[in-house]
Design a protein around this motif. Structure first.
Motif, PDB file in Angstrom:
ATOM      1  N   GLU A  69      66.582  10.881 -38.273  1.00 12.33           N
ATOM      2  CA  GLU A  69      68.065  10.476 -37.943  1.00 12.33           C
ATOM      3  C   GLU A  69      68.489  11.353 -36.544  1.00 12.33           C
ATOM      4  O   GLU A  69      69.157  10.833 -35.791  1.00 12.33           O
ATOM      5  N   LYS A  70      67.663  12.448 -36.540  1.00 18.87           N
ATOM      6  CA  LYS A  70      67.833  13.262 -35.262  1.00 18.87           C
ATOM      7  C   LYS A  70      67.468  12.348 -34.117  1.00 18.87           C
ATOM      8  O   LYS A  70      68.167  12.158 -32.988  1.00 18.87           O
ATOM      9  N   THR A  73      69.834   9.514 -32.751  1.00 20.11           N
ATOM     10  CA  THR A  73      70.901  10.044 -31.776  1.00 20.11           C
ATOM     11  C   THR A  73      70.828   9.846 -30.319  1.00 20.11           C
ATOM     12  O   THR A  73      71.543   9.951 -29.739  1.00 20.11           O
TER      13      THR A  73
END
Length: 90
Positions: A69-70, A73
């Motif tokens: 998820e990081k 970004t």
């Protein structure tokens, strides 16, 4: 910049934007990277929690990398860099 500021990291991340890839397939997408540098790069990205590595218990071993998820970004930044490169390539 310390997380993605090397020659190879943005390329690895960019190729994972559309989903996970097997190790060999991912490495083939990155022209000019050596086995040693590929391994070092994905390990650093994994340590920085930008990608994950999944090992399947089969013979021969199957390893797949995907964005966390990081890591996801960074999509807008990576796509902007790609677009800029296409527009300014001479």
């Amino acid at each position: 910049m310390s997380l993605i500021g090397t020659k190879w990291k943005p390329l690895v991340l960019f190729h994972l934007l559309d989903g996970g890839l097997r190790s060999g397939v991912l490495q083939k997408h990155i022209e000019g990277i050596s086995n040693k540098m590929f391994t070092q790069t994905v390990r650093e990205l994994e340590k920085d929690e930008l990608i994950t590595r999944k090992i399947y218990p089969v013979v021969p071993p199957k390893v797949e990398y995907a964005l966390t998820e990081k890591g996801k970004t960074l999509e807008d930044i990576l796509r902007s860099l790609d677009r800029w490169g296409i527009e300014n390539y001479k």
